[in-house]
Design an enzyme around this catalytic site. Structure first.
Site, PDB file in Angstrom:
ATOM      1  N   CYS A   1      31.288  19.380  -7.103  1.00 52.86           N
ATOM      2  CA  CYS A   1      29.907  19.037  -6.097  1.00 52.86           C
ATOM      3  C   CYS A   1      28.917  19.242  -7.073  1.00 52.86           C
ATOM      4  CB  CYS A   1      30.156  20.042  -5.182  1.00 52.86           C
ATOM      5  SG  CYS A   1      31.494  20.232  -4.029  1.00 52.86           S
TER       6      CYS A   1
ATOM      7  N   ARG B   1      28.473  17.088  -1.665  1.00 57.41           N
ATOM      8  CA  ARG B   1      29.641  17.841  -1.465  1.00 57.41           C
ATOM      9  C   ARG B   1      30.880  16.807  -1.698  1.00 57.41           C
ATOM     10  NH1 ARG B   1      33.472  20.341   2.512  1.00 57.41           N
ATOM     11  NH2 ARG B   1      32.728  19.049   4.060  1.00 57.41           N
TER      12      ARG B   1
ATOM     13  N   GLU C   1      34.750  26.775  -6.503  1.00 57.36           N
ATOM     14  CA  GLU C   1      35.653  27.003  -5.680  1.00 57.36           C
ATOM     15  C   GLU C   1      35.714  28.679  -5.808  1.00 57.36           C
ATOM     16  OE1 GLU C   1      40.502  26.336  -5.385  1.00 57.36           O
ATOM     17  OE2 GLU C   1      39.314  25.420  -6.739  1.00 57.36           O
TER      18      GLU C   1
END
Length: 171
Positions: A2, A50, A77
């Protein structure tokens, strides 16, 4: 993968021109082709690109707390976000979505700066605290998720890639 980007006015609360931040986000569209999101307030603008991996249907960014005074854009993440979510729920925090990003504003409310020591994962985060009028930029300890920044006069610009900084036209 992202991407995030943004600008903060270090001296006043001038509005950041929409087209500048949108251009920065367009420069990193390859990092997140699924979705874009923006946050504009006097003196600050945040952008997110995203790639939907966690929270596929409801992981839109920026993410805020219930009061809207903590706003986050996030690249990466969090490996233990389900455990952290359960811990926060035990402290009476509520969640409307299923993405790992949603725990970050609540971690900030609960732990302040100490939250960064508790994060396990690979990440770059821009967190805006409206009450304190403070922007925090951080990345994981190993720098897996990049975060570049530059100061141009009274403006601080940041992004996941240098090409987004260049796309601002301010660098």
């Amino acid at each position: 993968m992202c991407g995030i980007a943004g600008i903060i006015d270090l001296s006043q609360q001038r509005m950041v021109a929409d087209e500048i931040v949108r251009g920065m986000a367009r420069a990193i569209v390859h990092r997140g082709p699924d979705e874009e999101g923006f946050f504009f307030r006097p003196g600050i603008a945040l952008a997110s690109r995203r790639l939907s991996i966690v929270g596929l249907a409801d992981g839109q960014q920026p993410v805020t707390n219930e009061d809207g005074n903590v706003t986050v854009v996030f690249n990466g993440e969090l490996f233990d976000h389900l455990e952290k979510r359960a811990l926060l729920e035990a402290h009476c925090y509520t969640f409307e979505k299923h993405s790992d990003t949603e725990i970050i504003p609540h971690l900030w409310e609960e732990y302040g700066r100490d939250m960064f020591e508790k994060l396990r994962g690979q990440f770059a985060i821009a967190l805006w605290d409206e009450k304190q009028r403070r922007l925090l930029l951080t990345r994981d300890r190993f720098g897996i998720c990049p975060l570049y920044w530059t100061r141009q006069g009274d403006w601080l610009l940041f992004a996941s890639e240098i090409k987004a900084l260049l796309a601002s036209g301010m660098v």
